[in-house]
Scaffold this motif. Structure first.
Motif, PDB file in Angstrom:
ATOM      1  N   ILE A   3       0.843  -1.194   0.000  1.00 58.21           N
ATOM      2  CA  ILE A   3       0.000   0.000   0.000  1.00 58.21           C
ATOM      3  C   ILE A   3       0.881   1.248   0.000  1.00 58.21           C
ATOM      4  O   ILE A   3       1.855   1.328   0.755  1.00 58.21           O
ATOM      5  CB  ILE A   3      -0.879   0.027   1.270  1.00 58.21           C
ATOM      6  N   TYR A   4       0.526   2.214  -0.826  1.00 60.32           N
ATOM      7  CA  TYR A   4       1.163   3.531  -0.801  1.00 60.32           C
ATOM      8  C   TYR A   4       0.104   4.512  -0.346  1.00 60.32           C
ATOM      9  O   TYR A   4      -0.910   4.705  -1.009  1.00 60.32           O
ATOM     10  CB  TYR A   4       1.697   3.893  -2.189  1.00 60.32           C
ATOM     11  N   SER A   5       0.339   5.148   0.812  1.00 60.26           N
ATOM     12  CA  SER A   5      -0.637   6.047   1.411  1.00 60.26           C
ATOM     13  C   SER A   5       0.049   7.331   1.858  1.00 60.26           C
ATOM     14  O   SER A   5       1.050   7.276   2.578  1.00 60.26           O
ATOM     15  CB  SER A   5      -1.282   5.357   2.623  1.00 60.26           C
ATOM     16  N   MET A   6      -0.490   8.466   1.426  1.00 60.03           N
ATOM     17  CA  MET A   6       0.063   9.768   1.817  1.00 60.03           C
ATOM     18  C   MET A   6      -1.043  10.816   1.782  1.00 60.03           C
ATOM     19  O   MET A   6      -2.060  10.646   1.115  1.00 60.03           O
ATOM     20  CB  MET A   6       1.166  10.218   0.849  1.00 60.03           C
ATOM     21  N   SER A   7      -0.792  11.912   2.487  1.00 54.00           N
ATOM     22  CA  SER A   7      -1.647  13.090   2.385  1.00 54.00           C
ATOM     23  C   SER A   7      -1.159  13.924   1.211  1.00 54.00           C
ATOM     24  O   SER A   7       0.052  14.063   1.008  1.00 54.00           O
ATOM     25  CB  SER A   7      -1.576  13.915   3.672  1.00 54.00           C
ATOM     26  N   LEU A 137      -3.441   2.374  -3.623  1.00 49.59           N
ATOM     27  CA  LEU A 137      -3.107   3.775  -3.346  1.00 49.59           C
ATOM     28  C   LEU A 137      -4.157   4.292  -2.373  1.00 49.59           C
ATOM     29  O   LEU A 137      -5.362   4.111  -2.611  1.00 49.59           O
ATOM     30  CB  LEU A 137      -3.146   4.611  -4.624  1.00 49.59           C
ATOM     31  N   ARG A 138      -3.708   4.909  -1.305  1.00 44.32           N
ATOM     32  CA  ARG A 138      -4.613   5.517  -0.334  1.00 44.32           C
ATOM     33  C   ARG A 138      -4.232   6.983  -0.214  1.00 44.32           C
ATOM     34  O   ARG A 138      -3.134   7.314   0.213  1.00 44.32           O
ATOM     35  CB  ARG A 138      -4.525   4.804   1.015  1.00 44.32           C
ATOM     36  N   LEU A 164     -11.677   2.503  -7.874  1.00 38.46           N
ATOM     37  CA  LEU A 164     -11.968   3.228  -6.646  1.00 38.46           C
ATOM     38  C   LEU A 164     -12.800   2.293  -5.772  1.00 38.46           C
ATOM     39  O   LEU A 164     -13.893   1.882  -6.159  1.00 38.46           O
ATOM     40  CB  LEU A 164     -12.743   4.519  -6.945  1.00 38.46           C
ATOM     41  N   ILE A 165     -12.281   1.930  -4.593  1.00 36.06           N
ATOM     42  CA  ILE A 165     -12.987   0.954  -3.759  1.00 36.06           C
ATOM     43  C   ILE A 165     -13.512   1.534  -2.451  1.00 36.06           C
ATOM     44  O   ILE A 165     -14.295   0.878  -1.764  1.00 36.06           O
ATOM     45  CB  ILE A 165     -12.118  -0.293  -3.480  1.00 36.06           C
ATOM     46  N   GLU A 166     -13.100   2.773  -2.129  1.00 38.40           N
ATOM     47  CA  GLU A 166     -13.594   3.380  -0.884  1.00 38.40           C
ATOM     48  C   GLU A 166     -13.340   4.880  -0.919  1.00 38.40           C
ATOM     49  O   GLU A 166     -12.314   5.324  -1.423  1.00 38.40           O
ATOM     50  CB  GLU A 166     -12.869   2.756   0.312  1.00 38.40           C
ATOM     51  N   THR A 167     -14.281   5.632  -0.374  1.00 38.90           N
ATOM     52  CA  THR A 167     -14.081   7.061  -0.136  1.00 38.90           C
ATOM     53  C   THR A 167     -14.663   7.403   1.225  1.00 38.90           C
ATOM     54  O   THR A 167     -15.545   6.704   1.735  1.00 38.90           O
ATOM     55  CB  THR A 167     -14.758   7.955  -1.200  1.00 38.90           C
ATOM     56  N   TYR A 176     -10.677  11.011   1.832  1.00 36.40           N
ATOM     57  CA  TYR A 176      -9.900   9.781   1.727  1.00 36.40           C
ATOM     58  C   TYR A 176     -10.360   9.025   0.496  1.00 36.40           C
ATOM     59  O   TYR A 176     -11.553   8.815   0.303  1.00 36.40           O
ATOM     60  CB  TYR A 176     -10.115   8.938   2.988  1.00 36.40           C
ATOM     61  N   GLU A 177      -9.412   8.647  -0.354  1.00 42.26           N
ATOM     62  CA  GLU A 177      -9.696   7.879  -1.563  1.00 42.26           C
ATOM     63  C   GLU A 177      -8.825   6.628  -1.523  1.00 42.26           C
ATOM     64  O   GLU A 177      -7.624   6.711  -1.332  1.00 42.26           O
ATOM     65  CB  GLU A 177      -9.339   8.677  -2.813  1.00 42.26           C
ATOM     66  N   ARG A 178      -9.443   5.486  -1.724  1.00 37.78           N
ATOM     67  CA  ARG A 178      -8.708   4.217  -1.735  1.00 37.78           C
ATOM     68  C   ARG A 178      -8.899   3.556  -3.091  1.00 37.78           C
ATOM     69  O   ARG A 178     -10.037   3.279  -3.504  1.00 37.78           O
ATOM     70  CB  ARG A 178      -9.239   3.322  -0.620  1.00 37.78           C
ATOM     71  N   TYR A 179      -7.787   3.318  -3.770  1.00 39.02           N
ATOM     72  CA  TYR A 179      -7.800   2.724  -5.096  1.00 39.02           C
ATOM     73  C   TYR A 179      -7.025   1.404  -5.066  1.00 39.02           C
ATOM     74  O   TYR A 179      -5.988   1.307  -4.429  1.00 39.02           O
ATOM     75  CB  TYR A 179      -7.100   3.636  -6.115  1.00 39.02           C
ATOM     76  N   ARG A 180      -7.519   0.435  -5.784  1.00 40.31           N
ATOM     77  CA  ARG A 180      -6.824  -0.851  -5.914  1.00 40.31           C
ATOM     78  C   ARG A 180      -6.440  -1.053  -7.373  1.00 40.31           C
ATOM     79  O   ARG A 180      -7.227  -0.784  -8.273  1.00 40.31           O
ATOM     80  CB  ARG A 180      -7.714  -1.999  -5.439  1.00 40.31           C
ATOM     81  N   HIS A 181      -5.229  -1.534  -7.567  1.00 35.87           N
ATOM     82  CA  HIS A 181      -4.763  -1.897  -8.898  1.00 35.87           C
ATOM     83  C   HIS A 181      -5.724  -2.948  -9.442  1.00 35.87           C
ATOM     84  O   HIS A 181      -6.035  -3.911  -8.771  1.00 35.87           O
ATOM     85  CB  HIS A 181      -3.331  -2.439  -8.796  1.00 35.87           C
ATOM     86  N   THR A 182      -6.209  -2.781 -10.657  1.00 35.57           N
ATOM     87  CA  THR A 182      -7.260  -3.662 -11.180  1.00 35.57           C
ATOM     88  C   THR A 182      -6.828  -5.112 -11.305  1.00 35.57           C
ATOM     89  O   THR A 182      -7.675  -5.995 -11.309  1.00 35.57           O
ATOM     90  CB  THR A 182      -7.781  -3.180 -12.552  1.00 35.57           C
TER      91      THR A 182
END
Length: 184
Positions: A3-7, A137-138, A164-167, A176-182
């Protein structure tokens, strides 16, 4: 998963042109969310700048002055970390310097736990993205435009399809946006 997560700013930067990121300080609600996310990790891979920024949680007792601060510090200090640096000779706390190529260190970190592993630091994450090793990506999108600085995402040589799997929108107006590689 890796997971890569940043503001980030609305225009996609994790730090402004002067390297400042004070606009990313989380609200109490968002900080509690971060605590739960870090609690779910089994390891963390970070670049030198991020390691040095986060070292305060291991070395400064004042960071434990509040209940949430103490909780985060406990979780962060216990988390195994691999630091990628060409300039550091040693690291502190539950960290070690990377000895192998990035792909090998990622594989070793994932093999060492049954939990997710996070990667942080724009340059380090960019290399992992280019290698197609980042699964999610978060993004914590802050309501500010900084106009330049350190980008969250690198230029890539080919499209990277995401779902896009979560907001979630926090009371502070951070999204907050959470994306998963397809292919994950």
């Amino acid at each position: 998963m890796l997971i890569y997560s940043m503001s980030v700013s609305v225009d996609g930067f994790i730090a402004d042109r002067e390297g400042n990121f004070g606009w990313t300080v989380p609200s109490d609600e968002q900080f509690r969310f971060h605590i739960e996310q870090v609690r779910g990790l089994g390891g963390y891979l970070c670049g030198r700048k991020l390691y040095e920024t986060m070292l305060v949680w291991e070395t400064d007792p004042s960071m434990r002055a509040t209940e949430p601060g103490a909780e985060f510090a406990e979780i962060w200090c216990a988390l195994p970390k691999v630091v990628f640096s060409r300039t550091l000779a040693s690291v502190e706390g539950n960290a070690r310097l990377a000895q192998a190529p990035l792909a090998d260190e990622i594989a070793a970190a994932l093999d060492a736990t049954d939990k997710d592993v996070s990667i942080g630091g724009a340059s380090l994450a960019a290399a992992a993205i280019e290698l197609r090793l980042v699964d999610e990506l978060r993004i914590f999108r802050n309501p500010i435009v900084v106009g330049g600085g350190t980008p969250f995402l690198p230029p890539v040589s080919a499209d990277v399809a995401l779902d896009l799997i979560e907001t979630r929108t926090f009371g502070s107006r951070v999204i907050y946006e959470r994306y998963r590689h397809t292919s994950t």
